[in-house]
Design a protein around this motif. Structure first.
Motif, mmCIF file in Angstrom:
data_model
loop_
_atom_site.group_PDB
_atom_site.id
_atom_site.type_symbol
_atom_site.label_atom_id
_atom_site.label_comp_id
_atom_site.label_asym_id
_atom_site.label_seq_id
_atom_site.Cartn_x
_atom_site.Cartn_y
_atom_site.Cartn_z
ATOM 1 N N LEU A 91 0.740 -1.097 0.063
ATOM 2 C CA LEU A 91 0.043 -0.010 0.050
ATOM 3 C C LEU A 91 1.047 1.322 -0.109
ATOM 4 N N SER A 92 0.605 2.102 -0.802
ATOM 5 C CA SER A 92 1.465 3.541 -1.118
ATOM 6 C C SER A 92 0.786 4.498 -0.175
ATOM 7 N N CYS A 93 1.959 5.158 0.350
ATOM 8 C CA CYS A 93 1.633 6.274 1.148
ATOM 9 C C CYS A 93 1.507 7.742 0.737
ATOM 10 N N SER A 94 0.788 8.553 0.690
ATOM 11 C CA SER A 94 0.619 9.739 0.314
ATOM 12 C C SER A 94 1.670 10.730 0.863
ATOM 13 N N VAL A 95 1.945 11.813 0.372
ATOM 14 C CA VAL A 95 2.876 12.789 1.046
ATOM 15 C C VAL A 95 2.138 13.313 2.110
ATOM 16 N N ALA A 96 0.779 13.573 2.155
ATOM 17 C CA ALA A 96 0.133 14.058 3.428
ATOM 18 C C ALA A 96 0.400 12.987 4.631
ATOM 19 N N VAL A 97 0.093 11.679 4.598
ATOM 20 C CA VAL A 97 0.788 10.741 5.463
ATOM 21 C C VAL A 97 2.062 10.766 6.027
ATOM 22 N N LEU A 98 2.923 10.829 5.005
ATOM 23 C CA LEU A 98 4.186 10.787 5.470
ATOM 24 C C LEU A 98 4.726 12.084 6.195
ATOM 25 N N ARG A 99 4.029 13.144 5.815
ATOM 26 C CA ARG A 99 4.323 14.458 6.620
ATOM 27 C C ARG A 99 3.736 14.203 8.069
ATOM 28 N N LEU A 100 2.536 13.595 8.144
ATOM 29 C CA LEU A 100 2.133 13.558 9.301
ATOM 30 C C LEU A 100 2.674 12.678 10.325
ATOM 31 N N ARG A 101 3.249 11.728 9.527
ATOM 32 C CA ARG A 101 4.188 10.576 10.510
ATOM 33 C C ARG A 101 5.267 11.341 10.933
ATOM 34 N N THR A 102 5.985 11.994 10.125
ATOM 35 C CA THR A 102 7.268 12.823 10.585
ATOM 36 C C THR A 102 6.991 13.724 11.612
ATOM 37 N N LYS A 147 2.288 22.284 16.938
ATOM 38 C CA LYS A 147 1.523 23.110 15.838
ATOM 39 C C LYS A 147 1.742 22.497 14.338
ATOM 40 N N GLU A 148 2.839 21.974 14.324
ATOM 41 C CA GLU A 148 3.198 21.401 12.930
ATOM 42 C C GLU A 148 2.350 19.943 12.858
ATOM 43 N N THR A 149 2.243 19.450 13.965
ATOM 44 C CA THR A 149 1.271 18.218 13.901
ATOM 45 C C THR A 149 0.244 18.479 13.611
ATOM 46 N N GLU A 150 -0.492 19.337 14.241
ATOM 47 C CA GLU A 150 -1.962 19.882 14.149
ATOM 48 C C GLU A 150 -1.961 20.319 12.643
ATOM 49 N N ALA A 151 -1.097 20.993 11.959
ATOM 50 C CA ALA A 151 -1.168 21.435 10.745
ATOM 51 C C ALA A 151 -1.226 20.160 9.671
ATOM 52 N N ALA A 152 -0.436 19.154 9.931
ATOM 53 C CA ALA A 152 -0.401 17.940 9.049
ATOM 54 C C ALA A 152 -1.478 17.293 9.167
ATOM 55 N N ALA A 153 -2.217 17.023 10.388
ATOM 56 C CA ALA A 153 -3.181 16.416 10.431
ATOM 57 C C ALA A 153 -4.522 17.250 9.681
ATOM 58 N N ALA A 154 -4.626 18.474 9.693
ATOM 59 C CA ALA A 154 -5.464 19.363 9.290
ATOM 60 C C ALA A 154 -5.512 19.199 7.757
ATOM 61 N N ALA A 155 -4.294 19.136 7.445
ATOM 62 C CA ALA A 155 -4.184 19.162 5.684
ATOM 63 C C ALA A 155 -4.588 17.561 5.328
ATOM 64 N N LEU A 156 -4.424 16.730 5.959
ATOM 65 C CA LEU A 156 -4.671 15.278 5.762
ATOM 66 C C LEU A 156 -6.337 15.120 5.890
ATOM 67 N N GLU A 157 -6.872 15.744 6.920
ATOM 68 C CA GLU A 157 -8.196 15.793 6.933
ATOM 69 C C GLU A 157 -8.975 16.385 5.920
ATOM 70 N N GLN A 158 -8.492 17.708 5.428
ATOM 71 C CA GLN A 158 -8.946 18.457 4.382
ATOM 72 C C GLN A 158 -9.195 17.506 3.252
ATOM 73 N N LEU A 159 -7.974 16.773 2.978
ATOM 74 C CA LEU A 159 -7.812 15.846 1.577
ATOM 75 C C LEU A 159 -8.939 14.817 1.761
ATOM 76 N N CYS A 160 -9.219 14.251 2.974
ATOM 77 C CA CYS A 160 -9.923 13.050 2.985
ATOM 78 C C CYS A 160 -11.547 13.627 2.994
ATOM 79 N N ASP A 161 -11.619 14.682 3.553
ATOM 80 C CA ASP A 161 -13.204 15.186 3.451
ATOM 81 C C ASP A 161 -13.354 15.634 2.006
ATOM 82 N N GLN A 162 -12.333 16.010 1.191
ATOM 83 C CA GLN A 162 -13.023 16.020 -0.248
ATOM 84 C C GLN A 162 -13.507 14.858 -0.810
#
Length: 205
Positions: A91-102, A147-162
Motif C-alpha cells: 500500500l502506497s503512502c501519500s505525501v500527506a501521510v508521510l508528513r503527518l508521520r514525521t 502546531k506542526e502536527t496539528e497542521a499536518a493532521a488538518a491538511a490530511l483531514e481536508q484531503l479526506c473530506d474532499q
C-alpha cells in the motif's frame, strides 16, 4: 520483452473491426508483475492511497480499527505491507501521510525532552540561568512541533473530506480491487492456455 529476452507471442485479433496485436509473454512465470500467480500486488490506482490516507487520519485520532492502531510504525520505504484476501499487498503512502508521520515523531521526541528534568545540555554561564534558558528552548520546540502536527493532521483531514468516503468504504474498495487482480491472474493463466492452442502463422523476411 525483446530487451529482457522474454519469449513471447504476437497474437493477432480483431477489435471493433480493426486488426490489433497483443504481445503476450510465454509461460506464467514471465507474466507482468501484478499478474504473477501467488505474487505480491502493488495497486496502480488510487484505491490503496485513499484508504491509507483515511486510515492514517483515524489512527491519528486514536482509532485501532486497522493495523491495531500501529499504521505509522508499519511504514517502510513509503509503503505498508498488508495481507488482503491471502495476497501480499504493498500500500502506497501519500505525501500527506508521510508528513503527518514525521510531525508526530518530532512532536513525540520534543514532548519527551520537555518533560524530562534531566538531559539538558550544558551551556556556558550561570548554571541556573542556563538551565532556565534551555528549558524555555525545549518547551518552545515542543509547542512548535505540536502546531506542526496539528497542521499536518488538518491538511490530511481536508484531503479526506474532499473524497466523502469513510475508511470502511475505502477498505471495501481496496478488497474489491484485490479480488479483481486475483481474478485477472486466473484469466491470464487461462488466456495463456488458450493462445497455445491457436493456429500459428510463421512469417519470415
Amino acid at each position: 520483452m525483446h530487451a529482457k529476452d522474454w519469449a513471447h507471442w504476437h497474437v493477432l485479433y480483431e477489435c471493433d473491426g480493426e486488426l490489433a496485436v497483443w504481445f503476450l509473454r510465454q509461460e506464467a512465470r514471465n507474466a507482468p508483475y501484478n499478474l504473477i500467480a501467488g505474487g505480491p500486488y502493488e495497486p496502480r490506482s488510487r484505491v490503496d492511497r485513499e484508504f491509507v490516507d483515511a486510515c492514517a487520519l483515524e489512527t491519528h485520532r486514536g482509532s485501532t480499527d486497522f493495523f491495531q492502531g500501529r499504521l505509522f510504525d508499519l511504514i517502510h520505504d513509503e509503503q505498508i505491507t498488508a495481507t488482503i484476501e491471502d495476497t501480499k499487498v504493498y500500500l502506497s503512502c501519500s505525501v500527506a501521510v508521510l508528513r503527518l508521520r514525521t510531525a508526530r515523531r518530532e512532536h513525540h521526541a520534543a514532548a519527551e525532552r520537555a518533560a524530562s528534568p534531566v538531559g539538558v545540555p550544558p551551556w556556558p554561564g550561570s548554571r541556573f540561568a542556563t538551565h532556565s534558558k534551555a528549558h524555555n528552548f525545549v518547551a518552545e520546540a515542543a509547542a512548535t512541533a505540536e502546531k506542526e502536527t496539528e497542521a499536518a493532521a488538518a491538511a490530511l483531514e481536508q484531503l479526506c473530506d474532499q473524497r466523502e468516503h469513510s475508511v470502511q468504504d475505502l477498505y471495501a474498495d481496496l478488497v474489491a480491487d484485490v479480488r479483481r487482480i486475483k481474478q485477472a491472474r486466473e484469466n491470464y493463466a487461462v488466456a495463456l492456455e488458450t493462445v497455445e492452442q491457436l493456429p500459428q502463422l510463421f512469417l519470415s523476411a
